[in-house]
Design an enzyme around this catalytic site. Sequence first.
Site, PDB file in Angstrom:
ATOM      1  N   GLU A   1     -11.448   4.977   6.855  1.00  0.00           N
ATOM      2  CA  GLU A   1     -10.136   5.695   7.422  1.00  0.00           C
ATOM      3  C   GLU A   1     -10.538   7.153   7.992  1.00  0.00           C
ATOM      4  O   GLU A   1     -10.415   8.334   7.374  1.00  0.00           O
ATOM      5  CB  GLU A   1      -9.155   6.092   6.302  1.00  0.00           C
ATOM      6  CG  GLU A   1      -7.915   6.671   6.592  1.00  0.00           C
ATOM      7  CD  GLU A   1      -6.856   6.936   5.482  1.00  0.00           C
ATOM      8  OE1 GLU A   1      -7.499   7.112   4.544  1.00  0.00           O
ATOM      9  OE2 GLU A   1      -5.615   7.365   5.742  1.00  0.00           O
TER      10      GLU A   1
ATOM     11  N   GLN B   1      -9.836   8.731  -5.403  1.00  0.00           N
ATOM     12  CA  GLN B   1      -9.395   9.474  -4.129  1.00  0.00           C
ATOM     13  C   GLN B   1     -10.644  10.481  -3.702  1.00  0.00           C
ATOM     14  O   GLN B   1     -10.805  10.843  -2.538  1.00  0.00           O
ATOM     15  CB  GLN B   1      -8.232  10.654  -4.260  1.00  0.00           C
ATOM     16  CG  GLN B   1      -7.819  11.456  -3.255  1.00  0.00           C
ATOM     17  CD  GLN B   1      -7.381  10.637  -1.914  1.00  0.00           C
ATOM     18  OE1 GLN B   1      -6.288  10.312  -1.768  1.00  0.00           O
ATOM     19  NE2 GLN B   1      -8.203  10.798  -0.973  1.00  0.00           N
TER      20      GLN B   1
ATOM     21  N   HIS C   1       1.096   5.164  -2.401  1.00  0.00           N
ATOM     22  CA  HIS C   1       0.355   6.183  -3.200  1.00  0.00           C
ATOM     23  C   HIS C   1       1.765   6.767  -3.944  1.00  0.00           C
ATOM     24  O   HIS C   1       2.246   7.844  -3.529  1.00  0.00           O
ATOM     25  CB  HIS C   1      -0.248   7.461  -2.463  1.00  0.00           C
ATOM     26  CG  HIS C   1      -1.593   6.962  -1.871  1.00  0.00           C
ATOM     27  ND1 HIS C   1      -2.714   6.893  -2.282  1.00  0.00           N
ATOM     28  CD2 HIS C   1      -1.571   6.086  -0.671  1.00  0.00           C
ATOM     29  CE1 HIS C   1      -3.602   6.378  -1.452  1.00  0.00           C
ATOM     30  NE2 HIS C   1      -2.910   6.007  -0.565  1.00  0.00           N
TER      31      HIS C   1
ATOM     32  N   ASP D   1       2.044   3.342   2.751  1.00  0.00           N
ATOM     33  CA  ASP D   1       1.138   4.533   2.389  1.00  0.00           C
ATOM     34  C   ASP D   1       1.743   5.750   1.603  1.00  0.00           C
ATOM     35  O   ASP D   1       1.447   6.313   0.541  1.00  0.00           O
ATOM     36  CB  ASP D   1       0.445   4.984   3.682  1.00  0.00           C
ATOM     37  CG  ASP D   1      -1.181   5.383   3.349  1.00  0.00           C
ATOM     38  OD1 ASP D   1      -1.656   5.153   2.473  1.00  0.00           O
ATOM     39  OD2 ASP D   1      -1.635   5.971   4.244  1.00  0.00           O
TER      40      ASP D   1
ATOM     41  N   HIS E   1       0.799  -1.410  -0.118  1.00  0.00           N
ATOM     42  CA  HIS E   1      -0.125  -0.138  -0.072  1.00  0.00           C
ATOM     43  C   HIS E   1       0.974   1.191   0.049  1.00  0.00           C
ATOM     44  O   HIS E   1       1.510   1.661   0.935  1.00  0.00           O
ATOM     45  CB  HIS E   1      -0.980  -0.101   1.297  1.00  0.00           C
ATOM     46  CG  HIS E   1      -1.970   1.122   1.155  1.00  0.00           C
ATOM     47  ND1 HIS E   1      -3.481   0.772   1.237  1.00  0.00           N
ATOM     48  CD2 HIS E   1      -1.862   2.625   1.119  1.00  0.00           C
ATOM     49  CE1 HIS E   1      -4.025   1.966   1.438  1.00  0.00           C
ATOM     50  NE2 HIS E   1      -3.223   2.966   0.990  1.00  0.00           N
TER      51      HIS E   1
ATOM     52  N   HIS F   1      -9.783   1.627   0.486  1.00  0.00           N
ATOM     53  CA  HIS F   1      -9.710   2.667   1.390  1.00  0.00           C
ATOM     54  C   HIS F   1     -10.876   2.477   2.360  1.00  0.00           C
ATOM     55  O   HIS F   1     -11.890   3.381   1.856  1.00  0.00           O
ATOM     56  CB  HIS F   1      -9.111   4.116   1.112  1.00  0.00           C
ATOM     57  CG  HIS F   1      -7.732   4.278   0.868  1.00  0.00           C
ATOM     58  ND1 HIS F   1      -7.358   3.568  -0.400  1.00  0.00           N
ATOM     59  CD2 HIS F   1      -6.884   5.065   1.198  1.00  0.00           C
ATOM     60  CE1 HIS F   1      -5.996   3.959  -0.422  1.00  0.00           C
ATOM     61  NE2 HIS F   1      -5.660   4.810   0.540  1.00  0.00           N
TER      62      HIS F   1
ATOM     63  N   TRP G   1       0.372  13.673   2.827  1.00  0.00           N
ATOM     64  CA  TRP G   1      -0.037  13.006   4.075  1.00  0.00           C
ATOM     65  C   TRP G   1       1.019  12.646   4.998  1.00  0.00           C
ATOM     66  O   TRP G   1       0.818  12.384   5.966  1.00  0.00           O
ATOM     67  CB  TRP G   1      -0.840  11.710   3.430  1.00  0.00           C
ATOM     68  CG  TRP G   1      -2.024  12.175   2.816  1.00  0.00           C
ATOM     69  CD1 TRP G   1      -3.321  12.575   3.068  1.00  0.00           C
ATOM     70  CD2 TRP G   1      -2.235  12.204   1.289  1.00  0.00           C
ATOM     71  NE1 TRP G   1      -4.265  12.519   2.289  1.00  0.00           N
ATOM     72  CE2 TRP G   1      -3.589  12.507   1.109  1.00  0.00           C
ATOM     73  CE3 TRP G   1      -1.201  12.038   0.153  1.00  0.00           C
ATOM     74  CZ2 TRP G   1      -4.018  12.670  -0.319  1.00  0.00           C
ATOM     75  CZ3 TRP G   1      -1.813  11.953  -1.041  1.00  0.00           C
ATOM     76  CH2 TRP G   1      -3.176  12.514  -1.121  1.00  0.00           C
TER      77      TRP G   1
HETATM   78  N1  17E Z   1      -5.555   9.380   0.510  1.00  0.00           N
HETATM   79  C1  17E Z   1      -6.393   8.768   1.379  1.00  0.00           C
HETATM   80  O1  17E Z   1      -7.383   9.056   1.318  1.00  0.00           O
HETATM   81  N2  17E Z   1      -5.815   8.152   2.615  1.00  0.00           N
HETATM   82  C2  17E Z   1      -4.414   8.313   2.614  1.00  0.00           C
HETATM   83  N3  17E Z   1      -4.020   7.703   3.693  1.00  0.00           N
HETATM   84  C3  17E Z   1      -3.626   8.780   1.642  1.00  0.00           C
HETATM   85  C4  17E Z   1      -4.332   9.143   0.645  1.00  0.00           C
HETATM   86  C5  17E Z   1      -1.923   8.662   1.842  1.00  0.00           C
HETATM   87 FE   FE2 Z   2      -3.605   4.945   1.433  1.00  0.00          FE
END
Ligand code: 17E
Ligand code: FE2
Length: 413
Positions: free
Chosen positions: A211, A150, A57, A307, A55, A208, A313
């Site tokens: 989160e 996203q 990005h 990540d 995982h 995702h 982030w």
């Molecule tokens: N985008 C997201 O939705 N969550 C994350 N942890 C990252 C990008 C890095």
């Molecule tokens: Fe992520």
Amino acid sequence: MIIHGVHVENAEKLSDVRVDGGVFAEFAPAISPRSGERVIDARGGLLIPPFVDPHVHLDAALTAGDPEWNETGTLFDGIRIWSERKKTLSVGDVKNRAKQTIMMMAAHGIQYVRTHIDVTDPDLTALHAMLELREEVDPYVDLQIVAFPQEGILSFPHGKELMREAVSEGADVVGGIPHFEFTSEYGSASLRFLMDLAQRNDRLVDVHCDEIDDPASRNLEILATLAYESGMADRVTASHTTAMGSYNDAYAYKLFRLLGMSKINFVSNPLVNMHLGGRFDTYPKRRGLTRVKELNEAGITVAFGEDDIQDPWSPLGAGNMLDVVRMGLYAAQLMGYRQIMDSYRFVTYNGAKTMHIAQKDYGIATGRPASFVILNAPDFYHALNENVEVLYSVRAGRVVAQTTPHETHVVLG
Ligand code: 17E
Ligand code: FE2
């Protein structure tokens, strides 16, 4: 080729390993080289399977500070800043940064990478860059591309079409972000849409999922139910699931039965979620992590990912899975000796299972491809404490990366 003097997967005794035709041919206490056979001195190091980062990005990697630094430290400000940076992307820009990042990762013994690529972009620029790069880096890293929405599937203009297009252009995995959709109805509809898209096109799924430090964010139960009922099972991965750190114990107990039945995999990103989580708490402040220890003890697959590597982030990140494991041990309160010794599994076997790499292709056993790393320590406990180098990263019998150990002398000692 002979690897001379290694501890295979924390074994106490040293052994030699013969590699022939790109596969593991022999493990024995001592093997004498044939004439002309290459011998690699492993310095009594630790041999384990190659690192897996399931995982990361890569489209955003190495953009930290551009156009601004994330001063609040929330996930949401990260998404806002990335959305600005996204407007300036070109194929060359994404390829350069992602390539540089993959080289950092390869230097640290990572050979398998799953990357989430933002497809909430009408031009799909980052996706096009990564599809090209996937071929270019193939000799040293297996790259899986997730079509990652996203800014949402139902909450972004033409979100469904962009997801379909990304899959038809060659994304390996279908992603999602249900907790970020405008409503919980959109969240559950997005899960149904993406599971259907994956099934129709024979793709894996990595969402995702939840989160957010909101105990009411319960998309995971929907994803697990869909995985169970569709038979997609372990082809499905739930990433982050940090809301689980805020669920009450009675609900979590009930949920765990379904998670076990569903056979889905989990990815936790300890470095980043420790940094982004709990940002709306004053004190007490939550850790913002999923229930790593409890999932692991329940026999459910949990892998660790990086990540982010220097992006909106996370301004930090070096492409080194040892950093991830170390934070994972602290954050998930894994402290016992066996827990520490076995923790390499979070960034090797468990990641491989998440990426759906066939068992015959991964792991240390006679007849399998000779892909492995040698760490400059006799076992994983010492590897973590001494933050050691990856002396060699070998892929199907070919050396991908090699590091000369550093030497420090305390001159006033
Ligand atoms: N985008 C997201 O939705 N969550 C994350 N942890 C990252 C990008 C890095
Ligand atoms: Fe992520």
